[in-house]
Write a protein that holds these residues in place. Sequence first.
Motif: not given
Lengths: 179, 698
Positions: B271-288
């Motif tokens: 879950k923590n990893l998901e959150r970390t990558f969610a932040v990184k992906l904010e600028e892209k059109n990609v969800t996690i």
Amino acid sequence: MLGIVFTEFFEMVEEKFNYEMVDKLIQSSSSESKGVYTAIGSYPHSEIVEHVVNLHKETEIPIPVLLKTFGRYLHGTFVKNYVGFFEEAKNGFDFLESIERYIHVEVKKLYPNAQLPTFDSERISDNEMILNYHSDRRMGDFALGLIEKTMEYYKEPAEITLTNVKEDGSHVQFKILKS
Amino acid sequence: MPEQIEILKRRLEREKLARKQAESILEAKAQELYEVNQSLERIVKERTIALEQSEKKYRSIVESAADIIYNIDANGNFSFVNPAGLNYTGYISEEVIGKSFTNIIREDHKAKVQAFYLDVLNNQKAQSYFEFPIITKKGETLWIGQNVKLIQNPNGVISFSVLARDITERIKLGRELQEAKLIAENAQRAEAEFLASMSHEMRTPLNAIIGMTHLLQDAELNKEEREFLSILFSSADVLQRLISDVLDISKIDAGKLDLQSKPFDLIKLLKNLERTFAVKLEEKNVTIRTESDVTLTHLLLGDELIINQIFLNLLGNAEKFTKLGEIIIHINQLESNDQTLKLRLGVSDTGIGMDQEQLDKIFEQFKQASAEIRQNYGGTGLGLAITKKLISLLDSEIVVESQKDKGTKFFFDLVFQRSSIPVGKEEELYSKKLKFSKLEFPVLIVEDNAMNQKYITRLMQKWNLDYELAHNGLEAVNKCKTNKYSLIFMDLQMPIMDGYEATNFIRTKPNQNKEIPIIALTASTLLSKKQHALNSGMSDFLSKPFNPKQLSKIILSHLPNSASEQEEEINISTFVFNKDLDIQYLEENYGDDLEYCQDIMETFLESVPVELEHFDQAIKTNNFLEMARIAHKLKPTFQMVGYPKLTKEFEILELDAKIESKDAIKEYPILKKKILKLMKMILSEKENIEIYLSNKKR
């Protein structure tokens, strides 16, 4: 039949009566042997039957009694000649059991042609034994004499009853009850 | 009378005839006996010849045999030795027959061989095999391997019949093979170690190159030169990442990664990893998102660090190659029983995908799916190789399914042991007021950073735990010589003596605390640093900044007896943090304990000005080392008060200072202004909390 049976039979007749009786039996017999018997020879069974029947005629003693008496007499000879067999057994029952399993085996080695009765036995208790006698010679009474003397030899007084399982006497059952 | 004479005559005649008859019978019997005797003699003769022939045959086999054949009697003396045996050993018959068999056995094996024979004898082993060295008459060592047969003759006399073979060559070969294997293994390890240390050595000059390119960026350059500089910079960056990956891979190959088996919350980790990558992906059109069919009631045992690194790599990969769509973390249960849980873990994306030819290459070191990929996406080509190695370290295998232009899925199966610690127990603990039972000995806190010192000591006071303070490794070592402690918290980077050295001393030199848990406190998130800490003898580590939950969890896991009855404390906070701060972080860490938040903020306000003064001083003396040290020290404190942005900026400041970049000096005034602004914000936040709390009390 083994020669020893004939020689011992006539020994007994001479001892109990006299040689005249022996001579009478031989003279009146139609047998081939003409009374010439040796302990190590072998002679037709019919001859001993003829001698016993003739003795019965001469003395009027019943045949079963004659046969039993002869059995008791022959036992003495056996003890004299083959004491080893008796010493190896500890008691009467042991000895009777050893007849089929040991003594007859040895007899067959010496006299391969001998026709021997078969025995099977069952110990009911320490004091009781059933012994079955099978023989076409039908000499159960002769066996009774031998058994009686055997128990006496081991100083084990016993009541021995004889029952004919087959009427012709080819299968006889002895019940031996030590008292 | 004449009648009686007749009878007597007949009797005599009969007896004469009987005698003759008996004589002829006896004659026949004698003849028979003679024949039997003859045939018996013949049989005995035949048998004797056969026996002689067999013995002759046996003797010739024994005498011409290439194998050693000998007999030992019940007294342990040789009763027979065949020519091959004499030949091998160089003795003559008289020197061995009748003498103890132990005479020819090499001294160091005599007892063993005797024990072997005794075992054969005592356990009536019909046949058994044994190898040992003997000494020949010339004094050479020969190895023989022998089959021993226990012989018991009808009288009960026991002897041994032995068939032995010279196995000297085989033993020698085996030993050489062993040595060769050892040499090869050492060489392999040395190579990996060399690679590891070379990578490390390469970093230092590379840092200088990167530093210089930073400096050059400020110089006046024409367009072409600027382009050159940009290439130089990006090449150096690639090289740096490559070295870091090589370092990781060589560490795995050198066997320097020891697997840990400790309770951890897998779901929370992912879950923590998901959150970390969610932040990184904010600028892209990609969800996690995470797709899971697993609910865990208890923590699993495993290596949290390695699993974290595997997912970091896989998610990093997915992020890199996905422009549109979604990335999914998969957790599926395969098998489950009371003790173990088999899970299929994976990451899928809707990225560019791969065809079969590319798939065949991706796990090889330094190979990417294609040259085009390297050009467009960058990377070292080691990420998946490392991931594969890490997964195989966990006794599993990575599987990839991919379709060109559709997406890729990586997955692997892991078997976890279940622990007896319930999931979320730690969460539960903190919604109640934490209380420890009194420890037998105090806790030793080894820490040079004032803020961290205060932070930990306040928690200790709050939890009623006795403690002592040491400001560096040397102080800690001296304290350990005289005092006994329950547990040590050990900072890694400290002046005078660092945490590694101090731990090494405590673990190896005579003192009172050789066996107690030592917890590393590290501001570094690098796997290698943590591994280094464990390798140097530390029991566990805690990454700074840490919250009270993490601290108490680690105390409880190493001192399980310190757990005590918990007092229920229903504490629903309605306090709203300043929206300029990281509200999520603050609520997670202090939501139920605002007093503690107050403490932290107060410590922050007290210690930061002191450090800033030190930094000013360092700038005046151009002391980059000191600047890096202070930056490192200050770095975690911003996150602790809910301002992670500055933590990131200080990370860069620390790096700049490390490579002695003037950027450090240039950037610092801006950062200082930001800090002063933050301090004002924290001060007012602290006061707000105070008001909130006093209202609540009323």
